[in-house]
Each structure stands twice: as C-alpha cells, then as structure tokens.
Design an enzyme around this catalytic site. Structure first.
Site, PDB file in Angstrom:
ATOM      1  N   ARG A  80      52.684  49.396 -37.246  1.00 51.06           N
ATOM      2  CA  ARG A  80      51.337  49.085 -36.609  1.00 51.06           C
ATOM      3  C   ARG A  80      51.123  49.865 -35.176  1.00 51.06           C
ATOM      4  NH1 ARG A  80      49.940  44.309 -38.799  1.00 51.06           N
ATOM      5  NH2 ARG A  80      51.057  43.545 -40.528  1.00 51.06           N
ATOM      6  N   SER A 129      56.899  43.433 -36.184  1.00 46.87           N
ATOM      7  CA  SER A 129      56.239  43.391 -37.321  1.00 46.87           C
ATOM      8  C   SER A 129      55.279  42.215 -37.528  1.00 46.87           C
ATOM      9  CB  SER A 129      57.020  43.610 -38.509  1.00 46.87           C
ATOM     10  OG  SER A 129      56.333  43.593 -39.695  1.00 46.87           O
ATOM     11  N   ALA A 130      54.186  42.226 -38.375  1.00 51.65           N
ATOM     12  CA  ALA A 130      53.559  41.198 -38.690  1.00 51.65           C
ATOM     13  C   ALA A 130      53.449  40.888 -40.054  1.00 51.65           C
ATOM     14  CB  ALA A 130      52.230  41.065 -37.843  1.00 51.65           C
ATOM     15  N   SER A 131      54.419  41.534 -41.005  1.00 52.19           N
ATOM     16  CA  SER A 131      54.251  41.316 -42.226  1.00 52.19           C
ATOM     17  C   SER A 131      53.026  41.758 -43.108  1.00 52.19           C
ATOM     18  CB  SER A 131      54.881  40.045 -42.767  1.00 52.19           C
ATOM     19  OG  SER A 131      55.969  39.471 -42.222  1.00 52.19           O
ATOM     20  N   HIS A 132      52.343  41.146 -43.749  1.00 47.83           N
ATOM     21  CA  HIS A 132      51.183  41.531 -44.393  1.00 47.83           C
ATOM     22  C   HIS A 132      49.879  41.303 -43.762  1.00 47.83           C
ATOM     23  CE1 HIS A 132      51.809  36.932 -44.730  1.00 47.83           C
ATOM     24  NE2 HIS A 132      50.469  37.105 -44.873  1.00 47.83           N
TER      25      HIS A 132
END
Length: 211
Positions: A80, A129-132
């Site tokens: 990201r 992270s913020a996944s999806h």
C-alpha cells in the site's frame, strides 16, 4: 533518518474525531491514512495527526509486548502507498518502547506469518495492511509468536490501552517525547538486522513478494 513529531498533541476534539473514523477490531485496526482523505488515493504521505496516531499505537504495542516478553517483535508491510511511511513510524515507536524489532519490510502476509512461526525468539508481530480495502486505507494487524492474531481478550485490552493513552493529553505527550528520543543509529541497526534475518530464513525471492 529518525522522525521528529511535534511535542504538542493534536487538540482533543480532533483526536476524538480521528478515533471515530478508525476501526479497532480483533482482526486489525484500520482507517484511511492517505493524507488527502480519499480512500482511492495512491499518495504516500500522511497528515501530522495520523503520524501522531500511528506513533501512539506503536508505543502502546511496544509497551504491551514488553510487559509479556523480552523477545523481539517482527514488523512487515504490504505494498500500500502509505506502508513505507507507516512502517518507519511503527519501527521508531516500537524501538522507543524498548522492544527489539526484526524488520522484514515488504512481504506478503502468508510468507510473513510463516517467517514468524519458524523464527525463534519472537514475542509477536505487527503487519501493516488493510486487507481488501481500497489503497488509501491502511492499518495494523497484531499477533503473537505463533503467527496468530490476538485473541479477543488480548485485542480488547490493547484497544483500551490505546484509547486511554491517545485521548489523554499528558500520556500522549509522554509518548511523543519518548518517540522523538530514538536515534538514527538504532533505526539503521534494526533495519540491517531484520533484512539479513528475513533473507536467511526463506530466501531473496520470497522476501521480495508484495501483496
């Protein structure tokens, strides 16, 4: 270089508003960290208020780990746009809490968790992270040395510690002062050691994989 944050906490109302836009769950903490506030943004920068929030979170994570173990904490991120800056803040915050940090850097979550599980001497991990969610989002996943995220009671305790610290003017100021004391040499040592350790465990190609 070591980051230096203003030693004057953001006004309480602004902190409360920022916290209201932050999801603090068992699976992870996340929010839109992109400085322009656009969840689709690919800009890498963070606002001063978000740097402060992340520094406070890192200090709380570090203190929580240190109370339970003298072992190191592994730190990594996905690809990201805000990840590199957030990782720098988390590293400095963890070090300022007296925690040894193994920096794996850019790495897919499955490989990172395999690294954590196979490594000896790790108290746990922090993964950025913020996944999806869209690219403007980012966040923190916190877990133990077995490679699993915190159980519900531990996750709730960590959230409560963070809320109490972040919303207290005096306690937040203490976090910022301690954060700013970290020297460049300590950061460079952690980055160098972590890189070498990750490459040794599962190779250059696996280490370079991004999410």
């Amino acid at each position: 270089n070591a980051l230096r944050l203003p030693e004057r906490p953001t006004p309480l109302g602004a902190r409360e508003a920022l916290l209201a836009r932050t999801i603090l769950s068992i699976s992870g903490w996340r929010k839109v960290f992109a400085a322009d506030g656009d969840e689709e943004s690919t800009a890498p920068g963070l606002t001063e208020a978000d740097l402060e929030l992340a520094a406070c979170a890192a200090r709380v994570f570090g203190s929580w780990f240190r109370l339970r173990s003298q072992k190191a904490v592994a730190l990594a991120r996905d690809s990201r746009p805000t990840g590199e800056t957030l990782q720098a803040v988390l590293l400095q915050g963890l070090l300022s809490a007296g925690v040894e940090v193994q920096v794996v850097d850019l790495c897919a979550l499955p490989q990172f968790l395999a690294f954590v599980q196979r490594s000896e001497g790790l108290a746990g991990f922090v993964y950025l992270s913020a996944s999806h969610n869209p690219p403007g989002h980012n966040g923190f996943k916190v877990g133990l040395g077995d490679g699993c995220v915190l159980a519900a009671p531990e996750a709730a305790e960590l959230v409560e510690r963070f809320r109490e610290t972040y919303l207290s003017e005096a306690r937040l100021l203490e976090q910022l002062v301690a954060f700013n004391r970290v020297e460049r040499a300590a950061l460079e040592a952690a980055l160098s050691h972590g890189e070498a350790h990750a490459l040794l465990v599962y190779g250059v190609e696996d280490h370079a994989v991004a999410v």
